[in-house]
Enzyme design. Structure first.
Site, PDB file in Angstrom:
ATOM      1  N   ASP A  39       0.843  -1.202   0.000  1.00 41.61           N
ATOM      2  CA  ASP A  39       0.000   0.000   0.000  1.00 41.61           C
ATOM      3  C   ASP A  39       0.871   1.243   0.000  1.00 41.61           C
ATOM      4  OD1 ASP A  39      -3.279   0.239   0.976  1.00 41.61           O
ATOM      5  OD2 ASP A  39      -2.085   2.050   0.703  1.00 41.61           O
ATOM      6  N   ASN A 101      -5.995  -5.195  -5.994  1.00 42.72           N
ATOM      7  CA  ASN A 101      -7.079  -4.514  -5.293  1.00 42.72           C
ATOM      8  C   ASN A 101      -6.887  -3.002  -5.182  1.00 42.72           C
ATOM      9  OD1 ASN A 101      -9.227  -4.365  -2.917  1.00 42.72           O
ATOM     10  ND2 ASN A 101      -7.339  -3.449  -2.138  1.00 42.72           N
ATOM     11  N   TYR A 166     -12.903   5.747 -14.126  1.00 39.88           N
ATOM     12  CA  TYR A 166     -12.923   4.562 -13.258  1.00 39.88           C
ATOM     13  C   TYR A 166     -13.655   3.391 -13.945  1.00 39.88           C
ATOM     14  CZ  TYR A 166     -14.016   1.955  -8.918  1.00 39.88           C
ATOM     15  OH  TYR A 166     -14.147   0.994  -7.949  1.00 39.88           O
ATOM     16  N   LYS A 170     -12.140  -0.189 -14.900  1.00 40.59           N
ATOM     17  CA  LYS A 170     -12.673  -1.417 -14.283  1.00 40.59           C
ATOM     18  C   LYS A 170     -13.191  -2.395 -15.341  1.00 40.59           C
ATOM     19  CE  LYS A 170     -12.001  -0.915  -9.855  1.00 40.59           C
ATOM     20  NZ  LYS A 170     -10.886  -1.674  -9.258  1.00 40.59           N
TER      21      LYS A 170
HETATM   22  P1  NAD Z   1      -9.836   2.105  -0.030  1.00 39.23           P
HETATM   23  O1  NAD Z   1      -9.555   3.500  -0.431  1.00 39.23           O
HETATM   24  O2  NAD Z   1     -10.271   1.843   1.367  1.00 39.23           O
HETATM   25  O3  NAD Z   1      -8.579   1.178  -0.312  1.00 39.23           O
HETATM   26  C1  NAD Z   1      -7.783   1.283  -1.465  1.00 39.23           C
HETATM   27  C2  NAD Z   1      -6.348   1.134  -1.060  1.00 39.23           C
HETATM   28  O4  NAD Z   1      -5.532   1.156  -2.241  1.00 39.23           O
HETATM   29  C3  NAD Z   1      -5.877   2.279  -0.159  1.00 39.23           C
HETATM   30  O5  NAD Z   1      -5.320   1.764   1.029  1.00 39.23           O
HETATM   31  C4  NAD Z   1      -4.854   3.007  -1.021  1.00 39.23           C
HETATM   32  O6  NAD Z   1      -3.794   3.589  -0.266  1.00 39.23           O
HETATM   33  C5  NAD Z   1      -4.366   1.899  -1.924  1.00 39.23           C
HETATM   34  N1  NAD Z   1      -3.744   2.416  -3.150  1.00 39.23           N
HETATM   35  C6  NAD Z   1      -4.189   3.452  -3.914  1.00 39.23           C
HETATM   36  N2  NAD Z   1      -3.330   3.677  -4.930  1.00 39.23           N
HETATM   37  C7  NAD Z   1      -2.327   2.771  -4.801  1.00 39.23           C
HETATM   38  C8  NAD Z   1      -1.164   2.506  -5.560  1.00 39.23           C
HETATM   39  N3  NAD Z   1      -0.850   3.249  -6.642  1.00 39.23           N
HETATM   40  N4  NAD Z   1      -0.354   1.491  -5.173  1.00 39.23           N
HETATM   41  C9  NAD Z   1      -0.643   0.764  -4.066  1.00 39.23           C
HETATM   42  N5  NAD Z   1      -1.744   0.993  -3.294  1.00 39.23           N
HETATM   43  C10 NAD Z   1      -2.584   1.975  -3.663  1.00 39.23           C
HETATM   44  O7  NAD Z   1     -10.943   1.567  -1.058  1.00 39.23           O
HETATM   45  P2  NAD Z   1     -11.690   0.136  -1.162  1.00 39.23           P
HETATM   46  O8  NAD Z   1     -13.128   0.423  -1.238  1.00 39.23           O
HETATM   47  O9  NAD Z   1     -11.163  -0.808  -0.157  1.00 39.23           O
HETATM   48  O10 NAD Z   1     -11.230  -0.298  -2.628  1.00 39.23           O
HETATM   49  C11 NAD Z   1     -10.504  -1.487  -2.911  1.00 39.23           C
HETATM   50  C12 NAD Z   1     -10.738  -1.873  -4.350  1.00 39.23           C
HETATM   51  O11 NAD Z   1     -12.105  -2.259  -4.520  1.00 39.23           O
HETATM   52  C13 NAD Z   1     -10.493  -0.756  -5.353  1.00 39.23           C
HETATM   53  O12 NAD Z   1      -9.910  -1.283  -6.517  1.00 39.23           O
HETATM   54  C14 NAD Z   1     -11.883  -0.251  -5.639  1.00 39.23           C
HETATM   55  O13 NAD Z   1     -11.946   0.414  -6.877  1.00 39.23           O
HETATM   56  C15 NAD Z   1     -12.649  -1.555  -5.613  1.00 39.23           C
HETATM   57  N6  NAD Z   1     -14.078  -1.416  -5.439  1.00 39.23           N
HETATM   58  C16 NAD Z   1     -14.580  -1.013  -4.257  1.00 39.23           C
HETATM   59  C17 NAD Z   1     -15.952  -0.929  -4.110  1.00 39.23           C
HETATM   60  C18 NAD Z   1     -16.575  -0.545  -2.806  1.00 39.23           C
HETATM   61  O14 NAD Z   1     -17.823  -0.603  -2.700  1.00 39.23           O
HETATM   62  N7  NAD Z   1     -15.805  -0.194  -1.785  1.00 39.23           N
HETATM   63  C19 NAD Z   1     -16.799  -1.198  -5.199  1.00 39.23           C
HETATM   64  C20 NAD Z   1     -16.252  -1.626  -6.394  1.00 39.23           C
HETATM   65  C21 NAD Z   1     -14.879  -1.749  -6.503  1.00 39.23           C
END
Ligand code: NAD
Length: 298
Positions: A39, A101, A166, A170
């Site tokens: 991260d 992720n 986005y 995706k």
């Molecule tokens: P979040 O912001 O809590 O976690 C994302 C993490 O990715 C963060 O800790 C961030 O520091 C890290 N990150 C960002 N850029 C980075 C990089 N360049 N290198 C390494 N780490 C990096 O968000 P989340 O909701 O836990 O999202 C996780 C994944 O799930 C993402 O890909 C998001 O698009 C996807 N997603 C989430 C949801 C939802 O409902 N939360 C829905 C669809 C998809």
């Protein structure tokens, strides 16, 4: 019922410092995997950096008796991808599982979206998945075993206002999943994706009544299954939220073969063309092409 364990297995979870990634890392570690908690520790928009988030997750894993290391390289460059995979190989000497992720959001109606917002989101999600997966996939191919779990989204698969950057990234990840499923199949590599909904900082204030029902922990069991040797799926995409799991699939209608095709025929026969009472679900371009060939031969 035998439980699914990951003894000896080594996993990378990108963006594992918080939200869904943290939950996936804990789930894999609880089941015995040694985990690289990657991260950069930035904001939800991808600004700033901190080592704290990944370290806190490693501390949590160690507190439950698991093994994990931190890694703070960005997924969004080829060098970063190589460094993340290199960290797993250096610390543990092998790599069996990659969970792509990491993610950020920069939402805006498309006509107001600037170049920086487009590049930042494509870089982390789509290029990030490509850049981390390529060295991982090469290693897995050489060792004839691997499990890759990508993170797509309903935003790209079904559409969502304000997320052109986005959603495009995706949907691209869904395409990457399908292609690598084919390329990895004969090397013992399974590549699947989830389209999750979970209560994280990314969805703060937008989930309404669902908020309390869709914890990140309710998504991670699907990731654990897809990451396991027992996983029977390859090239599949699952909608996962709050304990509900469904398959999202790409299909095409039987369609119409129109001998003298004109724009007017398309207008007049659109409902027959779109009739989804019967449909095909090709698992490759070759299968899709053969469906076309069959239709044209009849
Ligand atoms: P979040 O912001 O809590 O976690 C994302 C993490 O990715 C963060 O800790 C961030 O520091 C890290 N990150 C960002 N850029 C980075 C990089 N360049 N290198 C390494 N780490 C990096 O968000 P989340 O909701 O836990 O999202 C996780 C994944 O799930 C993402 O890909 C998001 O698009 C996807 N997603 C989430 C949801 C939802 O409902 N939360 C829905 C669809 C998809």
């Amino acid at each position: 019922m035998t439980s699914l364990n990951f003894d000896e297995r080594v996993a990378i979870v990108t963006g594992a410092g918080r939200g869904l990634g943290r939950s996936h890392a804990l789930e894999l570690a609880r089941r015995g995997a040694r985990v690289v908690v990657n991260d950069v520790g930035g904001s939800v928009n991808g600004e700033g950096a901190s080592v704290d988030a990944a370290q806190a997750v490693v501390d949590e894993i160690e507190a439950i008796g698991g093994t994990a290391i931190t890694n703070h390289d960005t997924v969004s460059t080829a060098d970063g991808g190589r460094a993340i995979v290199g960290a797993a190989l250096e610390a543990f000497g092998r790599l069996d599982i990659l969970v792509n992720n990491a993610g950020i959001i920069r939402d805006k109606a498309f006509h107001k979206m600037d170049e920086v917002m487009i590049d930042a989101v494509i870089d982390v999600h789509l290029k990030g998945a490509l850049y981390v997966t390529q060295p991982a996939f090469t290693h897995m191919r050489e060792h004839r075993y691997g499990r890759i779990v990508n993170t797509s989204s309903a935003s790209g698969l079904f559409g969502n206002f304000g997320q052109a950057n986005y959603g495009a990234a995706k949907a691209g990840i869904a395409g990457l999943t399908r292609v690598l499923a084919l390329e990895g199949a004969s090397y013992g590599i399974a590549v699947n994706a989830i389209a999750p909904i979970a209560n994280t900082r990314m969805t703060e204030g937008i989930l309404g009544d669902l908020t309390s029902r869709v914890s990140p922990a309710s998504v991670s069991p699907v990731v654990a299954y897809l990451a396991h040797e027992d996983c029977k799926a390859n090239g599949s995409i699952y909608s996962v939220a709050g304990g509900r799991v469904a398959k999202i699939f790409v299909a095409e209608t039987t369609g119409s073969v129109i001998s003298a095709l004109t724009a007017e025929e398309v207008r007049d026969q659109l409902s027959a063309i779109e009739d989804a009472a019967n449909y095909h679900e090709p698992d490759s371009l070759a299968a899709a092409t053969s469906i076309i060939a069959d239709a044209l031969a009849n």
